[in-house]
Design a protein around this motif. Structure first.
Motif, short mmCIF file in Angstrom:
data_model
loop_
_atom_site.label_atom_id
_atom_site.label_comp_id
_atom_site.label_asym_id
_atom_site.label_seq_id
_atom_site.Cartn_x
_atom_site.Cartn_y
_atom_site.Cartn_z
N THR A 111 0.84 -1.20 0.00
CA THR A 111 0.00 0.00 0.00
C THR A 111 0.88 1.25 0.00
O THR A 111 0.45 2.32 0.40
CB THR A 111 -0.95 0.02 1.22
OG1 THR A 111 -0.16 -0.11 2.42
CG2 THR A 111 -1.95 -1.10 1.16
N LEU B 50 -8.10 -0.65 -1.70
CA LEU B 50 -6.64 -0.49 -1.69
C LEU B 50 -5.96 -1.21 -2.85
O LEU B 50 -4.74 -1.15 -3.00
CB LEU B 50 -6.07 -1.01 -0.37
CG LEU B 50 -6.43 -0.17 0.86
CD1 LEU B 50 -6.19 -0.95 2.14
CD2 LEU B 50 -5.63 1.12 0.87
N TYR B 75 -1.19 5.89 -3.91
CA TYR B 75 -1.09 5.47 -2.51
C TYR B 75 -0.34 6.48 -1.64
O TYR B 75 -0.38 6.37 -0.42
CB TYR B 75 -0.43 4.10 -2.41
CG TYR B 75 -1.30 3.00 -2.97
CD1 TYR B 75 -2.50 2.67 -2.37
CD2 TYR B 75 -0.93 2.33 -4.12
CE1 TYR B 75 -3.30 1.68 -2.89
CE2 TYR B 75 -1.72 1.34 -4.65
CZ TYR B 75 -2.91 1.01 -4.03
OH TYR B 75 -3.71 0.04 -4.55
#
Lengths: 267, 304
Positions: A111, B50, B75
């Motif tokens: 992420t 995500l 991100y």
């Protein structure tokens, strides 16, 4: 394309295993190479000549091996060294990818503002650095023991450099295979099993291919065959290996990149 | 602009459902709660947002951009706190923060120091020695250190003691006042009521309701547990207060689900001689049981 942050961290996370495996390889070189003089004195050549060809060629222990330190080192010491190093290379490459799924650090690493391709290529680069370290140390160790102890006049540093280069390329190819399959495996234990299984499979395929003519084709599935350590250590350039091994590495990384980009990180 | 937007988002694992037809819009600057029982699909939805898993169908967008399946620069705007936290056991907390820091171009470490102090976190220890709560603190710090525009948290309060949990929600509210969008899943109603502007309820992979917190179903409900001494009331009597049932394991105890205002409820209860009384807000599980189980059985998916 690469993240230095990941490259340094991967080296750091894996440095202990790198040092252990480098030490193991160094000990194998030390024990086997220093035994050359002793084996020479035992008239092993005559003894080996008495064995059936199928046995000596299968295990890579031809009579010429015990009369020439370069062939002995490349064909026997490094053959078994390559078995160990290739298993380690596959364990290392596989665990670099599957560890995040296993440990649960996927959510931390994947992420970040990086593409999955960048993450994998950075891991591949740190793998390259570690393999280079392993083989440079192996070469330096071989050179010191061979040149300054076992056979000062006969140990050919140039031919051994080529043999170690082939060992490095074989390990990169093995790592490429591991990078290709690792996205399919979520547990480090799984990649370790694959590494050990494939490492021995490569070794056995090469042996069986050399032993039985009808099964000669299986040696073409082995990285040991393409590395041709016996030939390289006697100064012959293994042209096929110089092409095939890097291609296997690149293909493995490419397949791994595609699979990682398509992977669903579930729990 | 919407910070989060999904349209017909669905995820199946083979024939098993993950989530089905999730249509969600979270505006920039909102604190948005995502609630549902365990296994409802909260974490699957977050993983879809995500890009950790790819949708079977539908689309998710963050700040107007499609969620990239293979990761990417988007991100940099997001901080993520998963429900279960694990890190590299070879690292200390500080190593991990430095590693996370290396992915961003942070101007100063003051914010990280402030977070570390407010969450009472000791970063010098080895990760493998941290308790679950300390791992969660480390996770929160690394998720907020780059001052993201959107913070996604999956069960943020789990593992934290009440004081640190309060501090965390104070921090989230402060960030929100600076314009940061907060999206978090929970099954603790209190966390939702305290902080959220809007809430979505999910069950069995489907969104049941999206709306303001004060329109949250069940907010007018009270759970009464009482023991009546002497003669026991009839069912009809108790039904005036709410849906009553005896507690089988405890004779003379009753559990009543009441929607009466508190004053009226107390007045009605005062007519009985009580040996025990507890009035509480319903848990999320109880709300789902009371409100949504019958609806789902009837084939309805929404109270809206």
């Amino acid at each position: 394309m690469f993240s230095l942050n990941i490259i340094f961290t991967e080296v750091r996370l894996n440095k202990r295993s790198l040092l252990i495996w480098t030490a193991v390889l160094a000990i194998v070189i030390l024990v086997y190479l220093s035994s050359f003089t002793f084996m020479e004195e035992m008239n092993l050549v005559e003894m080996i000549e008495g064995y059936p060809d199928i046995f000596t060629t299968g295990l890579g222990m031809g009579p010429e091996m015990f009369g020439d330190v370069n062939v002995y080192h490349g064909g026997l010491v490094m053959l078994y060294g390559l078995l160990l190093a290739s298993i380690y290379a596959m364990m290392l490459a596989g665990s670099m990818v599957s560890r995040d799924s296993d440990l649960g650090t996927v959510e931390f690493l994947y992420t970040r503002p990086l593409t999955r391709t960048t993450i994998l290529l950075s891991k591949v680069l740190s793998f390259l650095i570690m393999m280079l370290f392993l083989w440079v140390v192996a070469y330096l160790f071989s050179a010191i023991i061979g040149r300054f102890w076992v056979a000062p006049d006969e140990f050919d540093l140039g031919a051994q450099l080529l043999a170690h280069l082939m060992g490095l390329l074989a390990c990169l190819a093995a790592g490429g295979v591991a990078f290709a399959v690792a996205p399919l495996i979520n547990r480090v234990q799984g990649t370790t099993s694959v590494a050990i299984g494939l490492g021995f499979a490569f070794f056995i395929f090469n042996s069986i291919g050399n032993m039985y003519d009808p099964l000669r084709f299986v040696k073409y599935l082995s990285i040991s065959h393409y590395a041709d350590l016996t030939g390289a250590s006697s100064g012959q350039v293994p042209a096929a290996g110089l092409i095939v091994l890097p291609l296997v590495f690149l293909a493995g990384v490419a397949i791994g990149t595609v699979l990682l980009n398509r992977k669903d990180f579930t729990d | 602009m919407n910070a989060i937007e999904t349209a017909g988002l669905a995820k199946y694992y083979g024939k098993n459902r993950g989530v089905i037809d999730i249509d969600l819009q979270v505006k920039e600057g909102e604190i948005f709660g995502f609630i549902g029982p365990n296994g409802a699909g909260k974490t699957t939805t977050i993983r879809l947002l995500l890009g950790l898993i790819r949708p079977t169908s539908g689309e998710a967008r963050l700040f107007g951009q499609p969620v990239p399946a293979g990761g990417g620069k988007l991100y940099a705007k997001i901080g993520y706190v998963p429900s279960e936290v694990t890190y590299y056991p070879e690292m200390t907390g500080l190593d991990l923060l430095n590693y996370a820091n290396g992915f961003y171009e942070l101007e100063s470490g003051h914010w990280v120091e402030e977070l570390t102090e407010r969450l009472q976190f000791d970063p010098e220890k080895n990760v493998r020695t941290y308790s679950h709560g300390n791992l969660k603190k480390l996770c929160i710090i690394q998720a907020l250190m780059h001052q993201p525009q959107l913070v996604i948290l999956d069960e943020p309060g789990s593992g934290l003691d009440p004081l640190i949990r309060k501090e965390l929600f104070d921090i989230l509210e402060e960030l929100n006042q600076k314009g940061v969008t907060i999206f978090f899943s929970t099954h603790v109603l209190e966390e939702i009521e305290r902080t959220c502007h809007r809430v979505a309820m999910i069950k069995d992979g489907r969104l049941l309701q999206v709306g303001p917190v004060d329109k949250l179903p069940g907010r007018d409900m009270h759970i009464v547990v009482m023991k009546i001494a002497g003669s026991q009331p009839s069912k009809v009597e108790l039904a005036r207060i709410g849906e009553a049932e005896e507690i089988p394991a405890k004779p003379e105890y009753y559990r009543i689900l009441s929607r009466q205002p508190v004053n009226m409820l107390v007045t009605n209860l005062s007519q009985y001689k009580l040996d025990y009384l507890r009035i509480s807000d319903p848990t999320l599980e109880e709300i789902f049981m009371e409100l949504y189980e019958p609806a789902v059985k009837r084939g309805q998916n929404s109270y809206v």
